[in-house]
Design a protein around this motif. Structure first.
Motif, PDB file in Angstrom:
ATOM      1  N   ARG A   7       4.112  -3.000   4.490  1.00  0.00           N
ATOM      2  CA  ARG A   7       4.255  -2.169   3.181  1.00  0.00           C
ATOM      3  C   ARG A   7       4.924  -3.006   2.318  1.00  0.00           C
ATOM      4  O   ARG A   7       4.449  -2.927   0.922  1.00  0.00           O
ATOM      5  CB  ARG A   7       5.250  -1.084   3.468  1.00  0.00           C
ATOM      6  CG  ARG A   7       4.501   0.200   4.309  1.00  0.00           C
ATOM      7  CD  ARG A   7       5.782   1.264   4.747  1.00  0.00           C
ATOM      8  NE  ARG A   7       5.172   2.504   5.081  1.00  0.00           N
ATOM      9  CZ  ARG A   7       5.958   3.329   5.554  1.00  0.00           C
ATOM     10  NH1 ARG A   7       7.156   3.240   5.623  1.00  0.00           N
ATOM     11  NH2 ARG A   7       5.350   4.517   6.270  1.00  0.00           N
ATOM     12  N   ALA A   8       5.825  -4.051   2.586  1.00  0.00           N
ATOM     13  CA  ALA A   8       6.283  -4.730   1.384  1.00  0.00           C
ATOM     14  C   ALA A   8       5.283  -6.009   1.080  1.00  0.00           C
ATOM     15  O   ALA A   8       5.294  -5.919  -0.280  1.00  0.00           O
ATOM     16  CB  ALA A   8       7.260  -5.696   2.143  1.00  0.00           C
ATOM     17  N   VAL A  43       2.117  -5.352   0.706  1.00  0.00           N
ATOM     18  CA  VAL A  43       1.298  -4.401  -0.101  1.00  0.00           C
ATOM     19  C   VAL A  43       1.775  -3.976  -1.236  1.00  0.00           C
ATOM     20  O   VAL A  43       0.911  -4.250  -2.552  1.00  0.00           O
ATOM     21  CB  VAL A  43       0.604  -3.167   0.759  1.00  0.00           C
ATOM     22  CG1 VAL A  43      -0.170  -2.163  -0.363  1.00  0.00           C
ATOM     23  CG2 VAL A  43      -0.189  -3.578   1.785  1.00  0.00           C
ATOM     24  N   ARG A  44       3.099  -3.705  -1.292  1.00  0.00           N
ATOM     25  CA  ARG A  44       3.827  -3.506  -2.480  1.00  0.00           C
ATOM     26  C   ARG A  44       3.722  -4.781  -3.492  1.00  0.00           C
ATOM     27  O   ARG A  44       3.644  -4.547  -4.725  1.00  0.00           O
ATOM     28  CB  ARG A  44       5.196  -3.277  -2.366  1.00  0.00           C
ATOM     29  CG  ARG A  44       6.020  -2.742  -3.603  1.00  0.00           C
ATOM     30  CD  ARG A  44       7.624  -2.876  -3.571  1.00  0.00           C
ATOM     31  NE  ARG A  44       7.955  -4.372  -3.668  1.00  0.00           N
ATOM     32  CZ  ARG A  44       8.134  -5.225  -4.872  1.00  0.00           C
ATOM     33  NH1 ARG A  44       7.890  -4.471  -5.882  1.00  0.00           N
ATOM     34  NH2 ARG A  44       8.397  -6.404  -4.789  1.00  0.00           N
ATOM     35  N   LEU A  53       0.274  -4.667  -5.124  1.00  0.00           N
ATOM     36  CA  LEU A  53       0.448  -4.064  -6.154  1.00  0.00           C
ATOM     37  C   LEU A  53       1.149  -4.296  -7.262  1.00  0.00           C
ATOM     38  O   LEU A  53       0.585  -4.539  -8.363  1.00  0.00           O
ATOM     39  CB  LEU A  53       0.827  -2.560  -5.732  1.00  0.00           C
ATOM     40  CG  LEU A  53       0.002  -1.527  -4.993  1.00  0.00           C
ATOM     41  CD1 LEU A  53       0.691  -0.316  -4.538  1.00  0.00           C
ATOM     42  CD2 LEU A  53      -1.189  -1.215  -6.035  1.00  0.00           C
ATOM     43  N   SER A  54       2.225  -5.084  -7.236  1.00  0.00           N
ATOM     44  CA  SER A  54       3.160  -5.842  -8.340  1.00  0.00           C
ATOM     45  C   SER A  54       2.411  -6.624  -9.119  1.00  0.00           C
ATOM     46  O   SER A  54       2.206  -6.517 -10.182  1.00  0.00           O
ATOM     47  CB  SER A  54       4.330  -6.265  -7.548  1.00  0.00           C
ATOM     48  OG  SER A  54       5.582  -5.515  -8.100  1.00  0.00           O
TER      49      SER A  54
END
Lengths: 212, 86
Positions: free
Chosen positions: A197-198, A200-201, A204-205
């Motif tokens: 998740r980190a 993918v975050r 996205l960032s």
């Protein structure tokens, strides 16, 4: 024949009891909808156990046959999805062994040497480089291009992270079921999910940073 | 949570999104978030990330794979036999 059952969005499938009853009754559109919904994520999971994309496709096709064959015995103790994934990973493991890929999923390393974002903190654990604001954060859910490329970001993850995030966040399996299907510990699963998740975050960032 | 520094907050952000922190950890986290806007932002962004993943649309299989599976389904329905099973 089956064209009316093209892409199915999450949430459109009926409950397990209805699905199973329709499948047992030989309802083809129900099977087509299930395939449309789960085939892609199943290939991603199978890919972690075998050597090539082609073999992963084959394993998933075999798993679908195993699912049809086993339907009669499905008792609903686990969710249909979890049961399907158990059939898939058993097949994928057997195939992986036959191919000489003997390392079990649970014995693979942690996939990356340093935790994601590790260099963003100072020695005291405070932010060196705090997360920037996202311009129109809702684009993460509404921008068609970003959503399409999100799948590519998942494909670029280390193998085990990709499998765990696919099962937990895309397929929506509960944590205990993911541990069971993959034969990994709860702790291990949490670490893999957190890292995935980190990443993918962070991806996205890179696409959304800017004044909100 | 051993120590409520920003690094630890980021490490348990995934548990926060899943709502699986115990009460003591949750209280510590709240205390930290009240005085740390960057951590609030991080947790919010991770939540948005998970939300975006949860409603990713299904990616249907290639047409030839789908057709083969549907044909196998019909064989199973009509004869009880499943093709190409190892």
């Amino acid at each position: 024949m089956s064209d009316e059952t093209a892409p199915v969005a999450i949430g459109e499938l009926p409950d397990d009891a209805t699905l199973v009853a329709r499948l047992r009754a030989g309802d083809e559109p129900t099977f087509a909808a299930l395939v449309a919904r789960h085939h892609g994520p199943m290939v991603r999971v199978a890919r972690a156990y075998v050597k090539s994309d082609d073999v992963a496709q084959e394993v998933v096709q075999e798993a679908w046959m195993g699912i049809l064959k086993g339907l009669e015995k499905f008792e609903g103790r686990a969710s249909l999805k979890t049961w399907m994934y158990r059939i898939l990973t058993n097949r994928a493991k057997t195939r992986g062994k036959r191919e000489g890929r003997t390392t079990p999923f649970s014995a693979l390393g942690t996939d990356d040497a340093t935790p994601v974002d590790a260099d963003r903190f100072d020695t005291g654990g405070g932010w060196n480089s705090p997360p920037a604001a996202w311009a129109r954060p809702d684009r993460a859910r509404t921008d068609a291009d970003i959503r399409r490329r999100l799948q590519q970001a998942i494909d670029a993850l280390p193998e085990r992270q990709r499998v765990v995030i696919t099962l937990r966040d895309i397929e929506g399996l509960p944590s205990a079921d993911v541990c069971n299907v993959l034969d990994i510990t709860e702790t291990n699963q949490r670490v893999l999910l957190h890292r995935a998740r980190a990443r993918v975050r962070a991806w996205l960032s890179d696409h959304l940073e800017g004044p909100s | 949570m051993k120590k409520h520094c920003c690094r630890n907050i980021s490490e348990c952000a995934s548990d926060v999104v899943d709502g699986c922190l115990d009460e003591a950890d949750w209280a510590q986290l709240q205390e930290h978030l009240e005085r740390c806007p960057p951590c609030v932002r991080y947790v919010e962004q991770l939540g948005l990330t998970v939300a975006a993943l949860r409603d990713l649309e299904a990616e249907p299989p290639p047409a030839e794979v789908r057709d083969e599976l549907l044909s196998a389904f019909r064989t199973w329905r009509d004869t009880g036999v499943t093709p190409y099973q190892s």
